[in-house]
Design an enzyme around this catalytic site. Sequence first.
Site: not given
Length: 287
Positions: A33, A101, A151, A183, A207
């Site tokens: 995202y 799945r 991310k 972070e 990130l």
Amino acid sequence: MTRTVYLNGEYLPETEAKVSIFDRAFLMADGVYEVTSVLGGKLIDFEGHLKRLERSLNELEMKKPAAFDDLLEIHRKLVELNGIDEGLIYLQVTRGAPGDRDFAFPDPETTEPTLVLFTQSKPGLADNPTAKKGIKVISIDDIRWGRRDIKTVQLLYPSMGKMMAKKAGADDAWMVEDGFVTEGTSNNAYIVKDGKIITRNLSTDILHGITRAAVLAFAREAQMAVEERPFTIDEVKAADEAFYTSASSFVMPVVEMDGAAIGTGTPGPVAARLREIYLAESLKVAI
Ligand code: PLP
């Protein structure tokens, strides 16, 4: 108000946008995202966010769902349709819904990625009163996976970290691994000591924040000293100032760590200056 959202080529009322129960993001957190902020109806650091999206997709061998220009057009149309002046645009790409799945990735020739975007209106985002007060953080162990530079939507532990902070009467948690801060739950962490801005160097441990890159460039342009290295919680407590950066908060002063005041216990001048520079300069080049 019912938002108009984007799903796989269509603009739909949010109540009508439906994704399969077999979607890989739903079953496996197999998705990435981006969050882009909107100020004055314009996109902040858009190119950086799209470059990082491309990198996340490449690292996970996921198909790109649309060209840069198409994604820009979708962002702009959602801003317009939802009348966003200040707020955020959330974009998610998943490996799609193969119809069952299975741990193995589906064939990208037959399973198209799922592309979802929606807006979040946040009036007062730039003039956020919290930035004048600063926020409180606690430290928690960093038990996330080893590819934090991608991310992904695996956000359970950062969500738990936020809840641990709330329960402790704080606003956020900074994560610690091998004695050093990695972070924040959804932000990059910084301290200021003797005029020097210190933030962890880029690696797979954190990130690669788009706001981080812009803020560090502006700091260097303004002749501020920057050191990219890991730092400890003791250094946070002994710092003159601390702050964090993210697309949704820009530059946010941090005034307390684990109950101990940082510096004067109020937002410091370096964080205030960087917030001001970041907002002014990034607005100039917003698209
Ligand atoms: N670190 C983590 C773990 C994040 O989730 C985020 C943003 O969501 C950031 C850092 C800040 O990145 P950016 O400045 O690109 O928003």
